[in-house]
Design a protein around this motif. Structure first.
Motif, PDB file in Angstrom:
ATOM      1  N   TYR A  49       0.838  -1.207   0.000  1.00  0.00           N
ATOM      2  CA  TYR A  49       0.000   0.000   0.000  1.00  0.00           C
ATOM      3  C   TYR A  49       0.866   1.247   0.000  1.00  0.00           C
ATOM      4  O   TYR A  49       0.610   2.212  -0.732  1.00  0.00           O
ATOM      5  CB  TYR A  49      -0.913   0.015   1.236  1.00  0.00           C
ATOM      6  N   ALA A  50       1.898   1.257   0.821  1.00  0.00           N
ATOM      7  CA  ALA A  50       2.768   2.436   0.914  1.00  0.00           C
ATOM      8  C   ALA A  50       3.462   2.710  -0.416  1.00  0.00           C
ATOM      9  O   ALA A  50       3.579   3.868  -0.844  1.00  0.00           O
ATOM     10  CB  ALA A  50       3.802   2.217   2.023  1.00  0.00           C
ATOM     11  N   GLU A  51       3.916   1.646  -1.105  1.00  0.00           N
ATOM     12  CA  GLU A  51       4.573   1.845  -2.401  1.00  0.00           C
ATOM     13  C   GLU A  51       3.592   2.377  -3.436  1.00  0.00           C
ATOM     14  O   GLU A  51       3.935   3.272  -4.237  1.00  0.00           O
ATOM     15  CB  GLU A  51       5.175   0.522  -2.872  1.00  0.00           C
ATOM     16  N   ASN A  52       2.358   1.878  -3.429  1.00  0.00           N
ATOM     17  CA  ASN A  52       1.347   2.365  -4.386  1.00  0.00           C
ATOM     18  C   ASN A  52       0.984   3.812  -4.105  1.00  0.00           C
ATOM     19  O   ASN A  52       0.801   4.618  -5.037  1.00  0.00           O
ATOM     20  CB  ASN A  52       0.092   1.492  -4.317  1.00  0.00           C
ATOM     21  N   ILE A  53       0.856   4.144  -2.816  1.00  0.00           N
ATOM     22  CA  ILE A  53       0.502   5.529  -2.466  1.00  0.00           C
ATOM     23  C   ILE A  53       1.634   6.479  -2.862  1.00  0.00           C
ATOM     24  O   ILE A  53       1.408   7.580  -3.351  1.00  0.00           O
ATOM     25  CB  ILE A  53       0.188   5.626  -0.963  1.00  0.00           C
ATOM     26  N   SER A  54       2.887   6.073  -2.671  1.00  0.00           N
ATOM     27  CA  SER A  54       4.019   6.920  -3.038  1.00  0.00           C
ATOM     28  C   SER A  54       4.048   7.195  -4.532  1.00  0.00           C
ATOM     29  O   SER A  54       4.488   8.274  -4.983  1.00  0.00           O
ATOM     30  CB  SER A  54       5.335   6.255  -2.604  1.00  0.00           C
ATOM     31  N   ASN A  55       3.562   6.253  -5.346  1.00  0.00           N
ATOM     32  CA  ASN A  55       3.546   6.427  -6.795  1.00  0.00           C
ATOM     33  C   ASN A  55       2.307   7.159  -7.288  1.00  0.00           C
ATOM     34  O   ASN A  55       2.212   7.485  -8.483  1.00  0.00           O
ATOM     35  CB  ASN A  55       3.622   5.065  -7.486  1.00  0.00           C
ATOM     36  N   ASN A  56       1.326   7.405  -6.411  1.00  0.00           N
ATOM     37  CA  ASN A  56       0.091   8.122  -6.783  1.00  0.00           C
ATOM     38  C   ASN A  56      -0.131   9.255  -5.783  1.00  0.00           C
ATOM     39  O   ASN A  56      -0.968   9.172  -4.875  1.00  0.00           O
ATOM     40  CB  ASN A  56      -1.115   7.177  -6.784  1.00  0.00           C
ATOM     41  N   THR A  98       0.626  -0.159  12.702  1.00  0.00           N
ATOM     42  CA  THR A  98       1.020   1.087  12.032  1.00  0.00           C
ATOM     43  C   THR A  98       2.373   0.886  11.366  1.00  0.00           C
ATOM     44  O   THR A  98       3.303   0.339  11.977  1.00  0.00           O
ATOM     45  CB  THR A  98       1.109   2.242  13.036  1.00  0.00           C
ATOM     46  N   LEU A  99       2.447   1.361  10.094  1.00  0.00           N
ATOM     47  CA  LEU A  99       3.690   1.308   9.338  1.00  0.00           C
ATOM     48  C   LEU A  99       4.173   2.726   9.087  1.00  0.00           C
ATOM     49  O   LEU A  99       3.405   3.569   8.589  1.00  0.00           O
ATOM     50  CB  LEU A  99       3.482   0.584   8.005  1.00  0.00           C
ATOM     51  N   VAL A 100       5.400   2.988   9.429  1.00  0.00           N
ATOM     52  CA  VAL A 100       6.025   4.287   9.137  1.00  0.00           C
ATOM     53  C   VAL A 100       6.968   4.061   7.964  1.00  0.00           C
ATOM     54  O   VAL A 100       7.972   3.341   8.089  1.00  0.00           O
ATOM     55  CB  VAL A 100       6.782   4.827  10.359  1.00  0.00           C
ATOM     56  N   TYR A 101       6.594   4.670   6.807  1.00  0.00           N
ATOM     57  CA  TYR A 101       7.305   4.396   5.556  1.00  0.00           C
ATOM     58  C   TYR A 101       7.962   5.682   5.051  1.00  0.00           C
ATOM     59  O   TYR A 101       7.292   6.743   4.952  1.00  0.00           O
ATOM     60  CB  TYR A 101       6.311   3.879   4.521  1.00  0.00           C
ATOM     61  N   PRO A 102       9.251   5.715   4.724  1.00  0.00           N
ATOM     62  CA  PRO A 102       9.907   6.926   4.219  1.00  0.00           C
ATOM     63  C   PRO A 102       9.225   7.422   2.939  1.00  0.00           C
ATOM     64  O   PRO A 102       8.982   6.636   2.011  1.00  0.00           O
ATOM     65  CB  PRO A 102      11.336   6.465   3.931  1.00  0.00           C
ATOM     66  N   PHE A 103       8.909   8.763   2.912  1.00  0.00           N
ATOM     67  CA  PHE A 103       8.185   9.325   1.754  1.00  0.00           C
ATOM     68  C   PHE A 103       9.034  10.343   0.994  1.00  0.00           C
ATOM     69  O   PHE A 103       9.284  10.193  -0.195  1.00  0.00           O
ATOM     70  CB  PHE A 103       6.886   9.971   2.247  1.00  0.00           C
ATOM     71  N   ASP A 104       9.515  11.351   1.721  1.00  0.00           N
ATOM     72  CA  ASP A 104      10.344  12.383   1.077  1.00  0.00           C
ATOM     73  C   ASP A 104      11.467  12.715   2.035  1.00  0.00           C
ATOM     74  O   ASP A 104      11.259  13.373   3.061  1.00  0.00           O
ATOM     75  CB  ASP A 104       9.515  13.621   0.749  1.00  0.00           C
ATOM     76  N   TYR A 110       7.183  11.245   6.132  1.00  0.00           N
ATOM     77  CA  TYR A 110       6.945   9.802   6.159  1.00  0.00           C
ATOM     78  C   TYR A 110       5.458   9.529   6.014  1.00  0.00           C
ATOM     79  O   TYR A 110       4.615  10.361   6.398  1.00  0.00           O
ATOM     80  CB  TYR A 110       7.417   9.187   7.485  1.00  0.00           C
ATOM     81  N   LEU A 111       5.189   8.401   5.401  1.00  0.00           N
ATOM     82  CA  LEU A 111       3.811   7.929   5.361  1.00  0.00           C
ATOM     83  C   LEU A 111       3.537   7.118   6.626  1.00  0.00           C
ATOM     84  O   LEU A 111       4.279   6.195   6.955  1.00  0.00           O
ATOM     85  CB  LEU A 111       3.584   7.037   4.139  1.00  0.00           C
ATOM     86  N   LYS A 112       2.481   7.478   7.318  1.00  0.00           N
ATOM     87  CA  LYS A 112       2.056   6.738   8.508  1.00  0.00           C
ATOM     88  C   LYS A 112       0.744   6.045   8.157  1.00  0.00           C
ATOM     89  O   LYS A 112      -0.295   6.683   8.091  1.00  0.00           O
ATOM     90  CB  LYS A 112       1.886   7.669   9.702  1.00  0.00           C
TER      91      LYS A 112
END
Length: 429
Positions: A49-56, A98-104, A110-112
């Protein structure tokens, strides 16, 4: 139900401890494997989900959004962390991961992504309850199985115990070894061997005591009568010397009887000696060579024929020596001049068969020649030699027999059959 020294009790406790430990370890590993697999799957879903959100990026705003049941936020941290992190939190019966994913990285954003897994948690709790229930049921079956197994394993011991507890010196029956499990066959055979020895002891003890009293009473009566006759009137010195010589001869005969009786006690001690590994064939060759000189001195012949070339056995050598020596002495004593005696051995399924064949007068097979003070023929002797040989054979777990020859020649065959199983026999190539 069980005594403090019960083997069955110890077996049950050890089996139950081992079974419970195995069940608990297996169930714990299974549960943690299932839980880890489910959490790993959820973790991979959030990463996807985090990878898809980062690309959209258009679906993301600075406000809290809900996509596919996800709670998504963009957060800014003071220090950039290039690694992802995931954690679990529970409140009001709700479980969230909860996943904390690096965004920018340039903006330290970060994406939370948070997702509720309460249903998954309840499924895991049900699985845990099912595993616990299965463990309890399994433990009950283990108890039932352990009790049944211990009862089955202890059953042969109970059979042996009941057989032995009902026995006395007048009512002794051998145990049927074929009805026992193979693991208990050596024990059953050993017990039967002891029973045979007890039977022989009970059978001959009365004859031994009565025979001993009779054998000693007769020469004492002769000594007393001779002395009384001598004292009736005054006699010459030569007559007194003759009377004393008769008395001394009678005393010598009594000493022979006493010595043979003492040999019975010595033999009991020999039966307690530690068995040693010996080559029976080599021992027979040595005994034959010793008696060959004695046979030649009496104008008799001693022949030897041994098969196999070697036969290793674990036994008390003094007992075997007593049997073979008695066989050879009797054979030479009853065989006439120019006659022959043969010492031979052969191997069969039972073990090693040793035979001494003579050309004597034969025996009366209706009599028990192994009983104490039994004599055969017109030769002198106390009558304890074969009794001692029989006792020695019983101690060795061997079979002993004396019978007439069947080849048309007058004489006897004295045989000793060593049991390869009881004697721990090994063949030497």
């Amino acid at each position: 139900m069980f005594s403090k020294r019960s083997i069955r009790k110890d077996f049950l406790i050890q089996l139950l401890i081992a079974s419970v430990s195995l069940i608990v370890i297996f169930s714990s590993v299974l549960y943690f494997f299932i839980k880890q697999s489910i959490y790993e799957e959820k973790y991979q879903e959030l990463i996807l989900y985090a990878e898809n959100i980062s690309n959209n990026l258009e679906v993301i705003t600075n406000n809290e959004e809900s996509i596919l049941g996800l709670d998504i936020q963009i957060v800014h941290l003071s220090k950039a962390e290039r690694e992802m992190s995931m954690y679990e939190k529970t409140y009001d019966s709700h479980t969230l991961i909860t996943l904390v994913y690096p965004f920018d990285f340039s903006e330290h954003s970060y994406l939370k992504i948070t997702k509720e897994i309460s249903k998954t948690k309840r499924i895991l709790d049900k699985i845990l309850n099912y595993i616990i229930t299965i463990n309890i049921v399994g433990f009950i079956f283990v108890i039932i199985y352990a009790v049944a197994l211990s009862k089955m394993l202890i059953y042969p011991v109970k059979i042996l115990n009941s057989k032995l507890s009902d026995m006395n010196e007048h009512l002794i029956h051998p145990i049927k070894v074929e009805s026992l499990p193979s693991e208990f066959e050596p024990l059953g055979e050993t017990i039967n061997h002891l029973i045979t020895r007890i039977e022989n002891f009970v059978k001959y003890q009365k004859e031994l005591f009565i025979g001993t009293a009779h054998e000693l009473k007769t020469p004492l009566a002769v000594i007393k009568l001779k002395n009384q006759v001598t004292l009736i009137k005054k006699r010459s010195p030569e007559e007194y010397i003759d009377a004393l010589n008769v008395t001394n001869k009678t005393i010598d005969e009594m000493n022979i009887i006493v010595s043979n009786i003492l040999n019975i006690g010595r033999q009991e001690g020999a039966q307690l000696e530690k068995p040693v590994v010996v080559d029976v064939i080599a021992f027979l060759e040595e005994k034959a060579n010793n008696f060959k000189l004695l046979a030649e001195n009496e104008s008799k012949h001693l022949y030897m024929k041994f098969e196999p070339s070697g036969f290793m056995a674990n036994l008390q050598l003094s007992l075997l020596n007593q049997i073979i020596q008695n066989f050879l002495q009797n054979a030479l004593k009853f065989t006439g001049k120019k006659g022959s005696v043969t010492l031979q051995s052969s191997q069969d399924d039972f073990g090693l068969l040793i035979e001494v064949i003579d050309e004597g007068c034969g025996i009366d097979e209706s009599q028990d020649l192994f009983a104490p003070f039994k004599r055969q023929g017109n030769k002198s002797g106390v009558g304890l030699g074969l009794f001692l040989a029989k006792s020695a054979a019983d101690a060795l777990g061997a079979k002993i027999e004396i019978k007439n020859r069947l080849d048309g020649v007058e004489g006897t065959v004295a045989s000793l059959q060593l049991n390869s199983k009881l004697s721990c026999t090994l063949l030497r190539k």
